[in-house]
Design a protein around this motif. Structure first.
Motif, PDB file in Angstrom:
ATOM      1  N   VAL A   6       0.831  -1.199   0.000  1.00 19.33           N
ATOM      2  CA  VAL A   6       0.000   0.000   0.000  1.00 19.33           C
ATOM      3  C   VAL A   6       0.867   1.251   0.000  1.00 19.33           C
ATOM      4  CG1 VAL A   6      -1.712   1.322   1.298  1.00 19.33           C
ATOM      5  CG2 VAL A   6      -1.930  -1.163   1.124  1.00 19.33           C
ATOM      6  N   THR A   7       1.900   1.244   0.840  1.00 16.82           N
ATOM      7  CA  THR A   7       2.782   2.410   0.926  1.00 16.82           C
ATOM      8  C   THR A   7       3.479   2.674  -0.403  1.00 16.82           C
ATOM      9  OG1 THR A   7       3.166   2.019   3.283  1.00 16.82           O
ATOM     10  CG2 THR A   7       4.766   3.380   2.120  1.00 16.82           C
ATOM     11  N   GLN A  58       0.947   3.879  -3.027  1.00 16.36           N
ATOM     12  CA  GLN A  58       0.536   5.248  -2.773  1.00 16.36           C
ATOM     13  C   GLN A  58       1.654   6.212  -3.129  1.00 16.36           C
ATOM     14  OE1 GLN A  58      -2.688   6.365  -1.526  1.00 16.36           O
ATOM     15  NE2 GLN A  58      -1.727   8.124  -2.518  1.00 16.36           N
ATOM     16  N   LEU A 110       1.778   6.502  -6.853  1.00 18.87           N
ATOM     17  CA  LEU A 110       0.613   7.271  -7.306  1.00 18.87           C
ATOM     18  C   LEU A 110       0.802   8.754  -7.031  1.00 18.87           C
ATOM     19  CD1 LEU A 110      -2.294   7.377  -8.401  1.00 18.87           C
ATOM     20  CD2 LEU A 110      -3.082   6.953  -6.062  1.00 18.87           C
ATOM     21  N   ASP A 111       1.326   9.083  -5.874  1.00 21.94           N
ATOM     22  CA  ASP A 111       1.562  10.490  -5.540  1.00 21.94           C
ATOM     23  C   ASP A 111       2.563  11.112  -6.505  1.00 21.94           C
ATOM     24  OD1 ASP A 111      -0.183  10.253  -3.435  1.00 21.94           O
ATOM     25  OD2 ASP A 111       1.373  10.028  -1.908  1.00 21.94           O
ATOM     26  N   GLU A 151      -5.755   4.027 -11.075  1.00 19.80           N
ATOM     27  CA  GLU A 151      -4.771   3.662 -10.060  1.00 19.80           C
ATOM     28  C   GLU A 151      -5.213   4.130  -8.677  1.00 19.80           C
ATOM     29  OE1 GLU A 151      -1.148   2.024  -8.542  1.00 19.80           O
ATOM     30  OE2 GLU A 151      -2.531   1.644 -10.202  1.00 19.80           O
ATOM     31  N   GLU A 152      -5.834   5.290  -8.619  1.00 20.14           N
ATOM     32  CA  GLU A 152      -6.367   5.762  -7.342  1.00 20.14           C
ATOM     33  C   GLU A 152      -7.393   4.782  -6.791  1.00 20.14           C
ATOM     34  OE1 GLU A 152      -7.844   9.587  -8.376  1.00 20.14           O
ATOM     35  OE2 GLU A 152      -6.006  10.640  -7.783  1.00 20.14           O
ATOM     36  N   VAL A 199      -5.444   1.654  -5.571  1.00 19.50           N
ATOM     37  CA  VAL A 199      -4.749   1.906  -4.313  1.00 19.50           C
ATOM     38  C   VAL A 199      -5.753   2.025  -3.175  1.00 19.50           C
ATOM     39  CG1 VAL A 199      -3.291   3.536  -3.053  1.00 19.50           C
ATOM     40  CG2 VAL A 199      -2.756   2.958  -5.428  1.00 19.50           C
ATOM     41  N   ALA A 200      -6.883   2.653  -3.437  1.00 20.60           N
ATOM     42  CA  ALA A 200      -7.920   2.750  -2.412  1.00 20.60           C
ATOM     43  C   ALA A 200      -8.411   1.361  -2.016  1.00 20.60           C
ATOM     44  CB  ALA A 200      -9.081   3.597  -2.916  1.00 20.60           C
ATOM     45  N   ARG A 222      -5.756  -0.248   0.112  1.00 17.20           N
ATOM     46  CA  ARG A 222      -5.778   0.316   1.457  1.00 17.20           C
ATOM     47  C   ARG A 222      -6.965  -0.218   2.247  1.00 17.20           C
ATOM     48  NH1 ARG A 222      -5.716   5.005   0.099  1.00 17.20           N
ATOM     49  NH2 ARG A 222      -3.506   5.430   0.308  1.00 17.20           N
TER      50      ARG A 222
END
Length: 414
Positions: A287-288, A291, A294-295, A392-393, A396-397, A400
């Motif tokens: 997850v990290t 994320q 993605l950021d 991708e958001e 990732v959601a 998470r």
């Protein structure tokens, strides 16, 4: 030290319940949790000494031979090691999931005997609620995912103690269940040891814990489990070290000798614990990492969009200037227009040298068309990238949410 005038079993051992009652001490049951919030153990009643002796003597006089029913459990409560082999028919056959659990715990035959006699219950969060916060335990203070309550004298259903384990629904947490059950089983094993053996191994276990990294979570887990009951520290040491600590070659001959009575492959048992902890760490790391990527991609998209917007605005100004020039020149008289020379430096630095005005304007039109096509392609790329980022958001959601749900299942009260 054990007083010399205490009653002893035929083998010369002083039963633990004799020492406990002589010291007028309440022996707590034990609850295990994977976090420092593990509650301290509560109190565990014992039958009066006279009742225990009377039970053994009466059976001897009557000459009963017992292989079924509750009476063998009563005999075992007298702490007579020569009765350890009398187990046939003492409890119902263990459920298949309990047998599988014993396999995964790598128990010896004696370890299985202890586990099966405790009739472990593997419960979901709803069924587990309240099972480890009875009046005789302090597990209600939070964090418990399993508990062991030692023999409770007159309650024949639990004359061999009982084990209750919370079992999360997610199959990925099976190792968590194995570690919890093994921890509680080692509390039963601690009760099974002779008093002299407990006295001998306690400082050895303390030395093992003292040698751990100060940041090892076992320190906080141990402190949380012991709480305000320092008399519980030895059995908690035995349970935590037995399920979570391994070094190549073992922790010393005597320590491993005692564990080997109950666990056939302790290295493999500890690997179960490190395995499920590693799985949790891997889920969190995924997850990290996702994320973070993605950021970074989102930031790049923002910067690309800003540059695109700036280029669109700049090209619009050049287009306006070009159209204005074309309008002005179109309004001139033909002779004047033919004599007019015009030069221009385009937005990207391209120099249009002094040439007849219509020629310069035509070249500027070519550059304008080129830049408009390039901006159109960039707009398509930005739109496609935005769609990919949105997907991708969502991914990732979901990662998470899955990780949060997985971690939440570690707490039956969550």
């Amino acid at each position: 030290m054990t007083p010399d005038d205490l009653p002893r079993s035929p083998t010369g051992r002083v039963p633990r319940w004799v020492v406990d009652e002589t010291a007028n001490r309440r022996v707590p049951p034990h609850a295990w949790a994977p976090a420092p919030s593990t509650p301290p153990p509560g109190a565990r009643p014992r039958r009066p000494l006279g009742q225990r002796i009377l039970t053994v003597v009466s059976l001897a006089l009557l000459g009963w031979v017992v292989v079924t029913g509750p009476l063998p459990a009563l005999l075992r409560s007298a702490d007579l090691p020569w009765l350890d082999g009398v187990v046939a028919g003492r409890v119902p056959a263990p459920a298949p999931d309990v047998v599988a659990l014993a396999d995964d715990m790598h128990l010896t035959a004696h370890g299985r005997d202890l586990l099966y006699r405790a009739q472990p219950e593997l419960l979901d969060a709803t069924a587990f609620a309240g099972r480890c916060d009875r009046p005789d335990t302090t597990a209600a203070e939070g964090g418990a995912v399993g508990c062991y309550v030692g023999p409770r004298g007159a309650d024949l259903r639990h004359a061999d103690g009982e084990i209750v384990v919370y079992r999360p629904a997610d199959a990925r947490l099976h190792g968590f269940v194995v570690t919890t059950a093994a921890h509680e089983l080692l509390h039963a094993a601690w009760d099974d040891l002779a008093v002299a053996e407990r006295t001998e191994v306690t400082p050895l276990l303390e030395a093992v814990v003292a040698g751990l990294d100060p940041d090892d979570p076992l320190h906080e887990q141990l402190t949380g489990s012991v709480g305000p009951y320092p008399e519980s520290r030895p059995t908690e040491l035995f349970a935590y070290v037995g399920t979570q600590v391994w070094r190549p070659g073992g922790l010393g001959p005597r320590v491993e000798e005692l564990y080997a009575r109950y666990v056939a492959d302790r290295e493999a048992l500890v690997a179960v614990h490190t395995g499920f902890r590693g799985m949790l760490d891997a889920v969190s790391a995924e997850v990290t990492a996702a994320q973070g990527a993605l950021d970074a991609r989102g930031l790049t998209q923002v910067l690309d969009q800003k540059r695109y917007d700036a280029d669109v605005a700049a090209l619009a100004s050049y287009r306006a200037a070009l159209e204005q020039q074309e309008t002005q020149i179109a309004a001139m008289a033909p002779r004047e227009r033919d004599r007019l020379l015009l030069s221009w430096t385009w937005r990207d630095g391209t120099v249009l040298p002094s040439s007849p005005a219509e020629q310069t304007l035509a070249r500027a039109r070519e550059l304008l068309a080129r830049d408009e096509a390039e901006l159109a392609a960039r707009a398509e790329t930005l739109a496609a990238t935005a769609a990919e980022i949105a997907a991708e958001e969502a991914r990732v959601a979901a990662l998470r949410a899955d990780a949060d749900a997985l971690w939440a299942q570690l707490d039956p009260a969550g």
